[in-house]
Scaffold this active site. Structure first.
Site, PDB file in Angstrom:
ATOM      1  N   ARG A  16       2.743 -13.138  -7.569  1.00 55.81           N
ATOM      2  CA  ARG A  16       1.499 -12.288  -7.344  1.00 55.81           C
ATOM      3  C   ARG A  16       2.119 -10.994  -6.726  1.00 55.81           C
ATOM      4  O   ARG A  16       2.129  -9.948  -7.195  1.00 55.81           O
ATOM      5  CB  ARG A  16       0.333 -12.994  -6.601  1.00 55.81           C
ATOM      6  CG  ARG A  16      -0.790 -12.300  -6.664  1.00 55.81           C
ATOM      7  CD  ARG A  16      -1.130 -11.374  -5.761  1.00 55.81           C
ATOM      8  NE  ARG A  16      -0.939 -11.571  -4.205  1.00 55.81           N
ATOM      9  CZ  ARG A  16      -1.012 -10.648  -3.331  1.00 55.81           C
ATOM     10  NH1 ARG A  16      -1.326  -9.246  -3.544  1.00 55.81           N
ATOM     11  NH2 ARG A  16      -0.914 -11.072  -2.056  1.00 55.81           N
ATOM     12  N   GLU A 146      -6.715  -7.908   5.274  1.00 57.68           N
ATOM     13  CA  GLU A 146      -5.571  -6.883   4.716  1.00 57.68           C
ATOM     14  C   GLU A 146      -5.630  -5.847   5.766  1.00 57.68           C
ATOM     15  O   GLU A 146      -6.596  -5.437   6.375  1.00 57.68           O
ATOM     16  CB  GLU A 146      -6.304  -6.297   3.455  1.00 57.68           C
ATOM     17  CG  GLU A 146      -5.310  -5.284   2.832  1.00 57.68           C
ATOM     18  CD  GLU A 146      -5.989  -4.504   1.414  1.00 57.68           C
ATOM     19  OE1 GLU A 146      -5.386  -3.912   0.659  1.00 57.68           O
ATOM     20  OE2 GLU A 146      -7.193  -4.688   1.365  1.00 57.68           O
TER      21      GLU A 146
END
Length: 511
Positions: A16, A146
């Site tokens: 990924r 994030e």
């Protein structure tokens, strides 16, 4: 310390996050082979294989991997990255069968206010709706914070509020992402120690990037500070300078701390070679643990010292990784079967792919082509990128060129079961082919990106009859991320044609 709390889980993100490496795009066959090796042989705890809602090809890839994982009882060890979009990611997941969602959320106030343009309360509400919708479908949810590293550094109160609120939702694990690779080991230790103290019951994992070449050190500090898991990529694949490299992180963790992982060290080299071939990203010879030269001694005094008691050996012994120490006097390499050659290259393939490699070698032998051990990675890369069920196929291509001859090409393709033919001329053989192909694509209303780079490579020590690897880079107008395709053949023109056909497969969602 008990065995349970000295155990660090490893989430491999090669398929990924590693696919964000410039020019890397895995086919579903490649993703499946890598997943099998990571879970069955290398024995990583979990594998993050894709991002949700990216493309039809990614959807099909996840479905095929989940079908295999179900048959092996490994379904819950497959994870995908998804988005705060209420039901869209969840419904995509339901269509593929994947049951673990790693939800991408904002771990810094800067990203939240300037990218999403939302307040913390609005973002938390959106997260709650998505998480609860996923829970109703029986999906396990973890959350990525994030840009957490910048978030903690510049907006600690926001991070504390985030964890206080989101921890009340049905969330399993919290992923602390040093998204831009900005932290030092001391900063990692201080930040995570603080969060573990504030939220002792939460399961934290560290997701590092290597922009300062500190990813391995940061992982060690994160573990010492209290995280329960680490995110790594084989060969350190990843955006910019890459993710935390699996091979170095695991080795350093085992040697320099009291913590242990489930990773089988002897399979690390095999994993490295497999990813190297499938990604097309060659690792440097002096790369720690997996580089070609890291167990090679060149100085005579070193060889003498080793003979008299391993005086120049360090704890990173090659035998741990299924390798042997080499002294640079040359290597012996005799003839062997396909399997033995693959072992020498440090590669492990599924029986299906190995059979196809053997068939290709026999085919080349019938054409009086010499195939060497160094040719095998090129053959494997070509085979695993093929899609025999693709909607677009180049059936035949004839190119005529030479000194004093105007290059010409005649092409026949099959698209959705119908044949198309065209002729073209150009300044060279490949240009003539592209002009002929362009006529067909115009008729089919298919547009392709602009060719921005064309590279031809042969194996080390290759002869004039060696296999050729043609790597073509394509760029769409207005887009920064290029498409990189590879073609393999003993004929350079044919290799370029195959690389172009691969581009059409990608554009039409047949990868």
């Amino acid at each position: 310390m008990t065995e349970s709390n000295s155990r660090i889980e490893i989430l491999d993100v090669t398929l990924r996050d590693g696919e964000q490496t410039n020019g890397v795009s895995f086919s579903w066959q490649q993703k499946l082979n890598i997943t099998k090796h990571l879970l069955k042989d290398l024995k990583t705890d979990r594998v993050e294989i894709a991002s949700a809602r990216v493309s039809p090809g990614e959807f099909e890839a996840v479905k095929k991997i989940i079908e295999w994982a179900k048959s092996e009882g490994l379904q819950n060890r497959i994870e995908i990255l998804g988005f705060v979009d209420y039901d869209k990611t969840v419904e995509w997941m339901n269509g593929t069968g994947v049951r673990v969602l790693n939800l991408l959320t904002k771990g810094s106030l800067n990203h939240l206010t300037n990218q999403l343009r939302k307040t913390p309360a609005e973002h938390f509400s959106d997260i709650q709706k998505t998480v609860e919708y996923a829970a109703k479908s029986g999906i396990t949810v973890n959350v990525y914070l994030e840009d957490w590293s910048n978030g903690y550094t510049h907006s600690r109160d926001y991070v504390l509020e985030y964890l206080s609120v989101v921890s009340k939702f049905p969330v399993s694990k919290f992923y602390l992402a040093d998204t831009l690779g900005v932290l030092s080991p001391a900063e990692v230790r201080n930040a995570i120690t603080d969060l573990v103290k504030e939220f002792p019951k939460l399961w934290f994992e560290f997701h590092g990037h290597n922009d300062y070449d500190l990813a391995v050190a940061n992982c060690l500090e994160a573990v010492s500070a209290g995280v329960r898991g680490l995110h790594v990529a084989v060969n350190g694949l990843g955006e910019r300078a890459g993710n935390s490299p699996l091979e170095a992180v695991v080795t350093a963790l085992h040697d320099k701390t009291k913590y242990r992982t489930s990773v089988v060290e002897r399979e690390i080299t095999n994993a490295s070679r497999l990813v190297e071939v499938f990604s097309g990203k060659r690792i440097s010879d002096n790369r720690p643990i997996v580089g070609e030269d890291v167990f090679t001694q060149t100085a005579g005094v070193h060889a003498d010292g080793d003979k008299k008691g391993n005086l120049y050996a360090n704890p990173i012994l090659p035998e741990r990784f299924g390798r042997a120490r080499v002294y640079a006097l040359g290597k012996l390499a005799g003839k062997a079967s396909i399997t033995e050659n693959l072992k020498q290259l440090g590669m492990v393939l599924s029986p299906e792919i190995e059979k196809k490699v053997l068939e290709r070698v026999i085919e080349l032998g019938d054409q009086n082509k010499t195939v060497t051990k160094e040719d095998l990675p090129y053959i494997i890369s070509d085979i695993t990128g093929e899609n025999l069920e693709a909607s677009f196929r180049i059936e035949t291509c004839t190119v005529t060129s030479g000194i004093g001859v105007k290059p010409k090409a005649e092409v026949k393709v099959n698209y959705l079961g119908k044949d198309y033919m065209a002729k073209g001329e150009g300044d060279g053989g490949y240009d003539a082919f592209m002009n002929a192909l362009g006529k067909i694509l115009k008729e089919l209303n298919i547009q392709i990106p602009t060719l921005s780079d064309y590279e031809v490579r042969i194996p080390p020590g290759g002869n004039t009859n060696a296999l050729v690897e043609t790597v073509i880079t394509w760029k769409k107008d207005g887009e920064t991320n290029p498409i990189r395709t590879i073609g393999i053949d003993s004929d350079q023109q044919v290799a370029a044609v195959k690389a172009t056909e691969r581009l059409l497969h990608i554009l039409l969602g047949n990868v």
